[in-house]
Design a protein around this motif. Structure first.
Motif, PDB file in Angstrom:
ATOM      1  N   ARG A  97      17.899  13.442 -10.610  1.00 11.86           N
ATOM      2  CA  ARG A  97      18.859  13.256 -11.697  1.00 11.86           C
ATOM      3  C   ARG A  97      19.866  14.405 -11.767  1.00 11.86           C
ATOM      4  NH1 ARG A  97      14.695  10.032 -13.536  1.00 11.86           N
ATOM      5  NH2 ARG A  97      15.398   8.198 -14.734  1.00 11.86           N
ATOM      6  N   VAL A  98      19.416  15.619 -11.502  1.00 17.62           N
ATOM      7  CA  VAL A  98      20.347  16.749 -11.490  1.00 17.62           C
ATOM      8  C   VAL A  98      21.355  16.599 -10.352  1.00 17.62           C
ATOM      9  CG1 VAL A  98      20.501  19.240 -11.056  1.00 17.62           C
ATOM     10  CG2 VAL A  98      18.839  18.358 -12.705  1.00 17.62           C
ATOM     11  N   LEU A  99      20.891  16.158  -9.182  1.00 15.35           N
ATOM     12  CA  LEU A  99      21.818  15.919  -8.069  1.00 15.35           C
ATOM     13  C   LEU A  99      22.851  14.857  -8.442  1.00 15.35           C
ATOM     14  CD1 LEU A  99      19.330  15.903  -5.052  1.00 15.35           C
ATOM     15  CD2 LEU A  99      21.039  17.640  -5.568  1.00 15.35           C
TER      16      LEU A  99
ATOM     17  N   PHE B 181      28.311   4.379  -0.078  1.00 23.83           N
ATOM     18  CA  PHE B 181      28.854   4.240  -1.418  1.00 23.83           C
ATOM     19  C   PHE B 181      27.887   3.451  -2.291  1.00 23.83           C
ATOM     20  CE2 PHE B 181      32.748   4.457   1.291  1.00 23.83           C
ATOM     21  CZ  PHE B 181      33.098   5.739   0.920  1.00 23.83           C
ATOM     22  N   PHE B 182      27.259   4.141  -3.204  1.00 24.64           N
ATOM     23  CA  PHE B 182      26.326   3.479  -4.113  1.00 24.64           C
ATOM     24  C   PHE B 182      27.086   2.644  -5.138  1.00 24.64           C
ATOM     25  CE2 PHE B 182      24.361   7.632  -3.067  1.00 24.64           C
ATOM     26  CZ  PHE B 182      23.178   7.201  -2.491  1.00 24.64           C
ATOM     27  N   SER B 183      26.536   1.504  -5.467  1.00 28.63           N
ATOM     28  CA  SER B 183      27.009   0.779  -6.648  1.00 28.63           C
ATOM     29  C   SER B 183      26.198   1.256  -7.845  1.00 28.63           C
ATOM     30  CB  SER B 183      26.845  -0.728  -6.460  1.00 28.63           C
ATOM     31  OG  SER B 183      25.471  -1.082  -6.505  1.00 28.63           O
ATOM     32  N   GLU B 184      26.727   1.026  -9.032  1.00 29.66           N
ATOM     33  CA  GLU B 184      25.988   1.439 -10.228  1.00 29.66           C
ATOM     34  C   GLU B 184      24.672   0.671 -10.345  1.00 29.66           C
ATOM     35  OE1 GLU B 184      26.678   4.019 -12.056  1.00 29.66           O
ATOM     36  OE2 GLU B 184      28.452   4.386 -10.800  1.00 29.66           O
ATOM     37  N   ASP B 185      24.665  -0.586  -9.929  1.00 34.70           N
ATOM     38  CA  ASP B 185      23.425  -1.372  -9.961  1.00 34.70           C
ATOM     39  C   ASP B 185      22.374  -0.775  -9.036  1.00 34.70           C
ATOM     40  OD1 ASP B 185      24.467  -3.103 -11.823  1.00 34.70           O
ATOM     41  OD2 ASP B 185      25.047  -4.630 -10.352  1.00 34.70           O
ATOM     42  N   GLU B 186      22.801  -0.342  -7.858  1.00 39.12           N
ATOM     43  CA  GLU B 186      21.858   0.270  -6.919  1.00 39.12           C
ATOM     44  C   GLU B 186      21.270   1.558  -7.479  1.00 39.12           C
ATOM     45  OE1 GLU B 186      23.668  -1.215  -2.603  1.00 39.12           O
ATOM     46  OE2 GLU B 186      24.352   0.662  -3.500  1.00 39.12           O
ATOM     47  N   LEU B 187      22.110   2.363  -8.089  1.00 39.78           N
ATOM     48  CA  LEU B 187      21.616   3.622  -8.645  1.00 39.78           C
ATOM     49  C   LEU B 187      20.672   3.380  -9.819  1.00 39.78           C
ATOM     50  CD1 LEU B 187      24.875   5.747  -8.439  1.00 39.78           C
ATOM     51  CD2 LEU B 187      22.759   6.158  -7.189  1.00 39.78           C
ATOM     52  N   SER B 188      20.987   2.397 -10.643  1.00 37.14           N
ATOM     53  CA  SER B 188      20.100   2.077 -11.766  1.00 37.14           C
ATOM     54  C   SER B 188      18.732   1.640 -11.271  1.00 37.14           C
ATOM     55  CB  SER B 188      20.721   0.972 -12.630  1.00 37.14           C
ATOM     56  OG  SER B 188      21.903   1.428 -13.247  1.00 37.14           O
ATOM     57  N   LEU B 189      18.721   0.788 -10.245  1.00 31.30           N
ATOM     58  CA  LEU B 189      17.448   0.332  -9.691  1.00 31.30           C
ATOM     59  C   LEU B 189      16.707   1.476  -9.018  1.00 31.30           C
ATOM     60  CD1 LEU B 189      15.435  -1.880  -9.053  1.00 31.30           C
ATOM     61  CD2 LEU B 189      16.841  -2.532  -7.068  1.00 31.30           C
ATOM     62  N   PHE B 190      17.425   2.353  -8.336  1.00 31.72           N
ATOM     63  CA  PHE B 190      16.796   3.496  -7.677  1.00 31.72           C
ATOM     64  C   PHE B 190      16.062   4.372  -8.693  1.00 31.72           C
ATOM     65  CE2 PHE B 190      16.992   8.015  -6.587  1.00 31.72           C
ATOM     66  CZ  PHE B 190      16.336   8.039  -5.372  1.00 31.72           C
ATOM     67  N   PHE B 191      16.721   4.694  -9.803  1.00 29.08           N
ATOM     68  CA  PHE B 191      16.089   5.583 -10.773  1.00 29.08           C
ATOM     69  C   PHE B 191      14.958   4.892 -11.534  1.00 29.08           C
ATOM     70  CE2 PHE B 191      19.969   8.155 -10.182  1.00 29.08           C
ATOM     71  CZ  PHE B 191      19.367   9.392  -9.972  1.00 29.08           C
ATOM     72  N   ARG B 192      15.073   3.596 -11.766  1.00 34.35           N
ATOM     73  CA  ARG B 192      13.953   2.873 -12.391  1.00 34.35           C
ATOM     74  C   ARG B 192      12.730   2.893 -11.475  1.00 34.35           C
ATOM     75  NH1 ARG B 192      17.914  -0.997 -13.757  1.00 34.35           N
ATOM     76  NH2 ARG B 192      17.068  -2.479 -12.220  1.00 34.35           N
ATOM     77  N   LYS B 193      12.963   2.641 -10.190  1.00 41.28           N
ATOM     78  CA  LYS B 193      11.854   2.656  -9.232  1.00 41.28           C
ATOM     79  C   LYS B 193      11.299   4.079  -9.074  1.00 41.28           C
ATOM     80  CE  LYS B 193      10.340  -0.206  -7.332  1.00 41.28           C
ATOM     81  NZ  LYS B 193       9.089  -0.967  -7.595  1.00 41.28           N
ATOM     82  N   CYS B 194      12.171   5.054  -9.111  1.00 35.35           N
ATOM     83  CA  CYS B 194      11.751   6.450  -9.017  1.00 35.35           C
ATOM     84  C   CYS B 194      10.772   6.781 -10.147  1.00 35.35           C
ATOM     85  CB  CYS B 194      12.983   7.360  -9.099  1.00 35.35           C
ATOM     86  SG  CYS B 194      12.630   9.113  -8.922  1.00 35.35           S
ATOM     87  N   ASP B 195      11.122   6.402 -11.366  1.00 32.36           N
ATOM     88  CA  ASP B 195      10.257   6.696 -12.513  1.00 32.36           C
ATOM     89  C   ASP B 195       8.934   5.933 -12.430  1.00 32.36           C
ATOM     90  OD1 ASP B 195      12.214   8.367 -13.499  1.00 32.36           O
ATOM     91  OD2 ASP B 195      13.073   6.867 -14.848  1.00 32.36           O
ATOM     92  N   SER B 196       9.014   4.645 -12.103  1.00 34.01           N
ATOM     93  CA  SER B 196       7.791   3.833 -12.090  1.00 34.01           C
ATOM     94  C   SER B 196       6.877   4.212 -10.935  1.00 34.01           C
ATOM     95  CB  SER B 196       8.148   2.342 -12.015  1.00 34.01           C
ATOM     96  OG  SER B 196       8.813   2.032 -10.795  1.00 34.01           O
ATOM     97  N   TYR B 197       7.450   4.495  -9.765  1.00 33.81           N
ATOM     98  CA  TYR B 197       6.619   4.831  -8.607  1.00 33.81           C
ATOM     99  C   TYR B 197       5.856   6.134  -8.840  1.00 33.81           C
ATOM    100  CZ  TYR B 197       5.126   6.273  -3.983  1.00 33.81           C
ATOM    101  OH  TYR B 197       4.362   6.703  -2.925  1.00 33.81           O
ATOM    102  N   TYR B 198       6.559   7.168  -9.309  1.00 35.68           N
ATOM    103  CA  TYR B 198       5.886   8.451  -9.492  1.00 35.68           C
ATOM    104  C   TYR B 198       4.943   8.440 -10.685  1.00 35.68           C
ATOM    105  CZ  TYR B 198       8.802  10.520  -5.867  1.00 35.68           C
ATOM    106  OH  TYR B 198       9.394  10.811  -4.660  1.00 35.68           O
TER     107      TYR B 198
END
Length: 317
Positions: free
Chosen positions: A142-144, A107-124
C-alpha cells in the motif's frame, strides 16, 4: 614504500563515494566481484588493465543490465585512480557501455488494483506466514501504491524515518546523495498506525519499518516473490505479461498526471512537485513515467475538443 593492493584501492574508492553521500551498495557488490577476479586471476596487478577488465566483463555478455552495472563503477574507479595520480589505469571506452532499453511498464486498471489488494488482504489473513509477513506485505504494497516509492526505498525504510504523528516519511540518500520528505494522506496514516502498533508489539526494537527481522529488511527477491504470488492468486488464469512491483511507481506517476488533466489542473505547474515527491532531479525523469493509457483516451479526447474552435476550418480551394 609498499604498494597498495587492488583491494585496498577499491576499498578507498568505495569509502570516498560514501563520504560524498552515495549509498553505493550495488556498485560495491560489482566492484567486490571485480576484486576477487583480480586477486584470483591477475594477482600481480594493482591497477586495472584492458586484458583483466575485458576478461571480467566477459561473464556479463548477453546481460545488458548486468554488463552496465559492472562497467559503470569500473569507469568511475579508473577516473578516481587518475585523480589520485596513478598512471594509465584502463578506462573502459564510453562507446562500449551497453544501451539499456527499459522494459515497458504494465498499466494497471483501477479494477485490477482493487482486486489485487482485496486478494492481498484475504490471502495473508488465511496464510500469515513467518515473521509477520501477513501484516507487513499488505502495508508495504500500500505504501508503494500510495506514495510511488522505489521498492528499495520502501523495504529499506528505517523505522525512525516514519513520522506518523507529523504525517510524513523521510527518504534519505536514495539513488545518489538525494533526500526528500514526502507527506502522506490521513487515510494512509490511520492504516499505518494500526500496522505499527501490531508490528511494534512483536518487534519493539526493530530497525526497519517493514522488517524481515529485528535488524533485517526484506530482500528484493522476497518482495517480488510475494507481489507475484498475490497477483497470481488474484488472477489465476492470467496469461499476459506479468506486472512487476516497480510498475506501481509508474502507476503513481501517470495516475497523478492524468487526474490533474481531468480536473483541469495546470499539469506543467504541478510537475515540479511530482518531480520532488518522486525523488527526481529533473522533470524529464518524471515524464519518463507518464504514458497515455486506454483509461485516459476518452478524457483526452474531451480535453482536446476544447481547442477545436481555435483552429480555423481549411477550405477545399
Amino acid at each position: 614504500m609498499r604498494k597498495t593492493t587492488i583491494g585496498e584501492k577499491i576499498d578507498g574508492f568505495i569509502a570516498y563515494k560514501r563520504s560524498l553521500g552515495y549509498v553505493y551498495d550495488t556498485a560495491e557488490r560489482y566492484l567486490k566481484h571485480y576484486q576477487r577476479h583480480m586477486e584470483e586471476r591477475y594477482p600481480h596487478l594493482d591497477l586495472p588493465d584492458k586484458e583483466s577488465t575485458d576478461c571480467f566483463l566477459d561473464q556479463y555478455k548477453g546481460q545488458a543490465g548486468g554488463l552496465y552495472n559492472a562497467m559503470a563503477p569500473l569507469r568511475e574507479f579508473s577516473r578516481y585512480l587518475f585523480r589520485l595520480g596513478y598512471m594509465n589505469p584502463y578506462l573502459i571506452p564510453p562507446k562500449q557501455m551497453p544501451k539499456l532499453h527499459p522494459e515497458a511498464p504494465y498499466f494497471f486498471s483501477e479494477d485490477e488494483l482493487s482486486l489485487f489488494f482485496r486478494k492481498c488482504d484475504s490471502y495473508y489473513a488465511e496464510n500469515p506466514g513467518p515473521r509477520m509477513r501477513g501484516i507487513i506485505m499488505p502495508a508495504l504494497f500500500r505504501v508503494l501504491y500510495c506514495c510511488g516509492l522505489r521498492p528499495k526505498e520502501a523495504r529499506m525504510l528505517p523505522y525512525g524515518n516514519v513520522n506518523l504523528a507529523g504525517k510524513y516519511i523521510d527518504i534519505l540518500q536514495s539513488k545518489g546523495p538525494k533526500s526528500r520528505r514526502i507527506f502522506i494522506s490521513d487515510e494512509l496514516v490511520s492504516y499505518l498506525m494500526l500496522y505499527d502498533s501490531q508490528v511494534s508489539a512483536m518487534l519493539p526494537e526493530r530497525e526497519y519499518f517493514f522488517p524481515a527481522d529485528i535488524d533485517k529488511p526484506y530482500s528484493v527477491q522476497a518482495l517480488c516473490y510475494n507481489f507475484g504470488l498475490i497477483w497470481k492468486k488474484a488472477f489465476p488464469e492470467w496469461s499476459g505479461k506479468m506486472p512487476r512491483i516497480y510498475d506501481l511507481r509508474h502507476h503513481f506517476a501517470w495516475a497523478a498526471i492524468n487526474r490533474w488533466a481531468r480536473e483541469g489542473t495546470d499539469v506543467n505547474a504541478m510537475l515540479p512537485y511530482l518531480m520532488r515527491y518522486m525523488g527526481h532531479n529533473c522533470i524529464k525523469h518524471t515524464l519518463y513515467y507518464f504514458r497515455f493509457v486506454p483509461d485516459f483516451y476518452a478524457d483526452y479526447k474531451q480535453l482536446s475538443c476544447r481547442l477545436n474552435d481555435r483552429i480555423p476550418e481549411v477550405s477545399d480551394e
